[in-house]
Design a protein around this motif. Sequence first.
Motif, PDB file in Angstrom:
ATOM      1  N   SER A   1       5.347 -15.913   6.580  1.00  0.00           N
ATOM      2  CA  SER A   1       5.138 -15.197   5.315  1.00  0.00           C
ATOM      3  C   SER A   1       6.213 -14.139   5.154  1.00  0.00           C
ATOM      4  O   SER A   1       5.957 -12.936   5.256  1.00  0.00           O
ATOM      5  CB  SER A   1       3.747 -14.554   5.301  1.00  0.00           C
ATOM      6  OG  SER A   1       2.742 -15.533   5.375  1.00  0.00           O
ATOM      7  N   ASP A   2       7.412 -14.585   4.913  1.00  0.00           N
ATOM      8  CA  ASP A   2       8.558 -13.698   4.849  1.00  0.00           C
ATOM      9  C   ASP A   2       8.777 -13.211   3.421  1.00  0.00           C
ATOM     10  O   ASP A   2       8.285 -13.818   2.464  1.00  0.00           O
ATOM     11  CB  ASP A   2       9.808 -14.432   5.330  1.00  0.00           C
ATOM     12  CG  ASP A   2       9.609 -15.092   6.677  1.00  0.00           C
ATOM     13  OD1 ASP A   2       8.978 -14.454   7.541  1.00  0.00           O
ATOM     14  OD2 ASP A   2      10.072 -16.237   6.852  1.00  0.00           O
ATOM     15  N   PRO A   3       9.532 -12.148   3.251  1.00  0.00           N
ATOM     16  CA  PRO A   3       9.893 -11.729   1.900  1.00  0.00           C
ATOM     17  C   PRO A   3      10.602 -12.862   1.161  1.00  0.00           C
ATOM     18  O   PRO A   3      11.402 -13.595   1.760  1.00  0.00           O
ATOM     19  CB  PRO A   3      10.835 -10.545   2.131  1.00  0.00           C
ATOM     20  CG  PRO A   3      10.481 -10.039   3.500  1.00  0.00           C
ATOM     21  CD  PRO A   3      10.080 -11.244   4.281  1.00  0.00           C
ATOM     22  N   ALA A   4      10.307 -13.011  -0.110  1.00  0.00           N
ATOM     23  CA  ALA A   4      10.902 -14.102  -0.878  1.00  0.00           C
ATOM     24  C   ALA A   4      12.421 -14.026  -0.890  1.00  0.00           C
ATOM     25  O   ALA A   4      13.099 -15.057  -0.950  1.00  0.00           O
ATOM     26  CB  ALA A   4      10.358 -14.077  -2.308  1.00  0.00           C
TER      27      ALA A   4
ATOM     28  N   SER B   1       1.815  -9.830   6.943  1.00  0.00           N
ATOM     29  CA  SER B   1       2.739 -10.940   6.763  1.00  0.00           C
ATOM     30  C   SER B   1       2.641 -11.795   8.012  1.00  0.00           C
ATOM     31  O   SER B   1       3.147 -11.422   9.070  1.00  0.00           O
ATOM     32  CB  SER B   1       4.181 -10.441   6.563  1.00  0.00           C
ATOM     33  OG  SER B   1       4.383  -9.974   5.253  1.00  0.00           O
TER      34      SER B   1
ATOM     35  N   THR C   1       0.781 -11.461   2.478  1.00  0.00           N
ATOM     36  CA  THR C   1       1.761 -11.265   1.409  1.00  0.00           C
ATOM     37  C   THR C   1       2.043 -12.566   0.657  1.00  0.00           C
ATOM     38  O   THR C   1       2.194 -12.559  -0.566  1.00  0.00           O
ATOM     39  CB  THR C   1       3.085 -10.710   1.968  1.00  0.00           C
ATOM     40  OG1 THR C   1       3.536 -11.543   3.052  1.00  0.00           O
ATOM     41  CG2 THR C   1       2.889  -9.290   2.482  1.00  0.00           C
ATOM     42  N   ALA C   2       2.109 -13.674   1.384  1.00  0.00           N
ATOM     43  CA  ALA C   2       2.377 -14.958   0.736  1.00  0.00           C
ATOM     44  C   ALA C   2       1.143 -15.505   0.044  1.00  0.00           C
ATOM     45  O   ALA C   2       1.249 -16.422  -0.777  1.00  0.00           O
ATOM     46  CB  ALA C   2       2.891 -15.975   1.755  1.00  0.00           C
TER      47      ALA C   2
ATOM     48  N   ASN D   1      15.055  -6.397   3.040  1.00  0.00           N
ATOM     49  CA  ASN D   1      14.035  -7.113   2.270  1.00  0.00           C
ATOM     50  C   ASN D   1      12.635  -6.839   2.793  1.00  0.00           C
ATOM     51  O   ASN D   1      11.687  -6.728   2.009  1.00  0.00           O
ATOM     52  CB  ASN D   1      14.333  -8.612   2.280  1.00  0.00           C
ATOM     53  CG  ASN D   1      15.556  -8.970   1.465  1.00  0.00           C
ATOM     54  OD1 ASN D   1      15.915  -8.273   0.519  1.00  0.00           O
ATOM     55  ND2 ASN D   1      16.228 -10.056   1.838  1.00  0.00           N
TER      56      ASN D   1
END
Length: 630
Positions: A101-104, A97, A78-79, A111
Amino acid sequence: MNYARNFNARNFKARNFNARYISMRLFQSAAFLFASCLLISPLVAEELPLQKHDTVARSILAKMTTDEKIGQMIQADTAGLVDPKDVADYHLGSILSGGGSDPAAGNSLQNWTQLYESLQQRAVSTRLGIPILFGIDAVHGHNNVLEAVVFPHNIGLGCSGNADLVQEIGRMTALEMRASGIHWTFAPCVTVPRDERWGRTYEGFSEDPDLVARLGVASLKGLQGDNVSDPTSVLGCAKHFAGDGGTIPGTGKNGWGWDQGDTKVDEETFRRVHLSTYPPVIAAGALTIMPSYSSWNGLKCSGNKYLLTDVLKKEFGFEGFLISDWEAIKQVDPDFKTAIGISINAGMDMAMEPTAYREFYDNLKALVQEGTVPMSRIDDAVLRILKVKAAMGLFADDYDYRANPELQQNFGSEEHRTVARQAVRESLVLLKNDGTFPVDKTAKRIHVAGAAADDLGIQCGGWTIDWQGKSGDVTSGGTTVLDAIKSSVGPDTEVTFSADGAGAEGADVAIIVIGEQPYAEFEGDNKELELSAENQAVVQTVHDSGTPTVTVLFSGRPMIINESLENSDAFIAAWLPGTEGLGVTDILFGDHKPTGKLSFTWPRSIDQLPINHNDGKTNPLFPFGFGLTE
């Protein structure tokens, strides 16, 4: 997985363990051989779990272009997505993820749900509408998400020996994952760690292959449930195939250590120790397997056709698909295109290419056009992927990719934390007791010492929110040991605390909590396994006060503890218990008796390593299977 960027028949006395353990191993070995025979036997071929999805998968495959087929073989991070549109434009078969690589917008359940649903919506809106598989390293709970229940790492669960409990943990993990919509975890780890200096030791249940296989099967069953298409189940992934726990010093990625190194043993030993955990999990329904970074006698497993195709797919009868580790294909050959051809032809079906997914796509397409990778290999890989997706119900007419809001209501719930608390107390191993244990919760004053007593990050270890983990308030919803002690003692008991051990004088008893700083793969390789100077100083300070002491050690492996053990009246190996510190105090205060038994041999000195039971080496500090009950 390595992220290059900073991204019971228990309740027995210890002296009775060996006889019972031998009996258990004989039974498990017989069961393993029986399962292996079933896997290889053509008499049960029609009962293989993915065959009933063959027609649906082939009908989709027949409609696919070469570009769409190649896209199905790629997993991006994802990132690392250059553009979210690439999910559709490159026909990606999967997204992950990775650690960090976490949600922005942040690590909340909402999230994560939004991230998953937004990417899945892009996939199902394509010409063929093939959903992506969304993968994550939920290796001790849904450990990337704030307020998730974080369970003990596998080394602790191995000491519990409780397969039913391990299965229930898998079930709880699946429920919390599906609350976010995510439906694929890179677990269980069925490695057999043979040298505690390896930084991934805590990801393994045991040094013993039979125990690893038994608990690995239980974990997989918990994750996948009775039917992997159930909307409360998730897809598991057995890893890392094979021999990642047997690498020798000096062959690792860092040039001196163990991680991503070389396992140099003959085939008989390799099969008996490192391959033997896979037939049982395949028989239990494993549909994805992750080949290892490591090598076997100099040849990278990710490019070893004998292991991936001849042994795993043909001999063991594995009909699911293989997913490479993080950028592992690049290690097969210095030239990326050449490495891709070697790995795919060796049997790799899906490539985890977090950032170089476009380059992988172009290279594999060129290799097909050149004839280096035959279309038959592409079709085989894609058919395997499609059959797994069909088994998960992703092609069903009523498939709904959205997260279930009812599951979200139970995310991080007390019900899940109760299971984790049980897992903590069953994983603890009492190594020494001169009569100070258990602690009287009505004592006039209990002094708690050591920074780890009030540090949830140290308590949880690596793979907790961050890839390597971190000390401090890494997540929310958990209970430190210090808070657990305060909430467990009687109303007239005073609890004092100091990080450095000072102030213990005059207390009825001191509870010392020490531990390793969090780490994960590669960073966790450790030549010495010594307690830090700070940890040793805390124990020494409290010992010098003359106060009776119970020491609790948080660690991802056995450590060299001789002096601190001598300076403690009682000593408990608590491993990396996760968020539920009340499981520790359940044992400390005698509400439950300790039942944990060492799933690893505990070395007396560093020069004994590697040391494993039945290897002919003698005089460990504590033998495999040791554990006091009072």
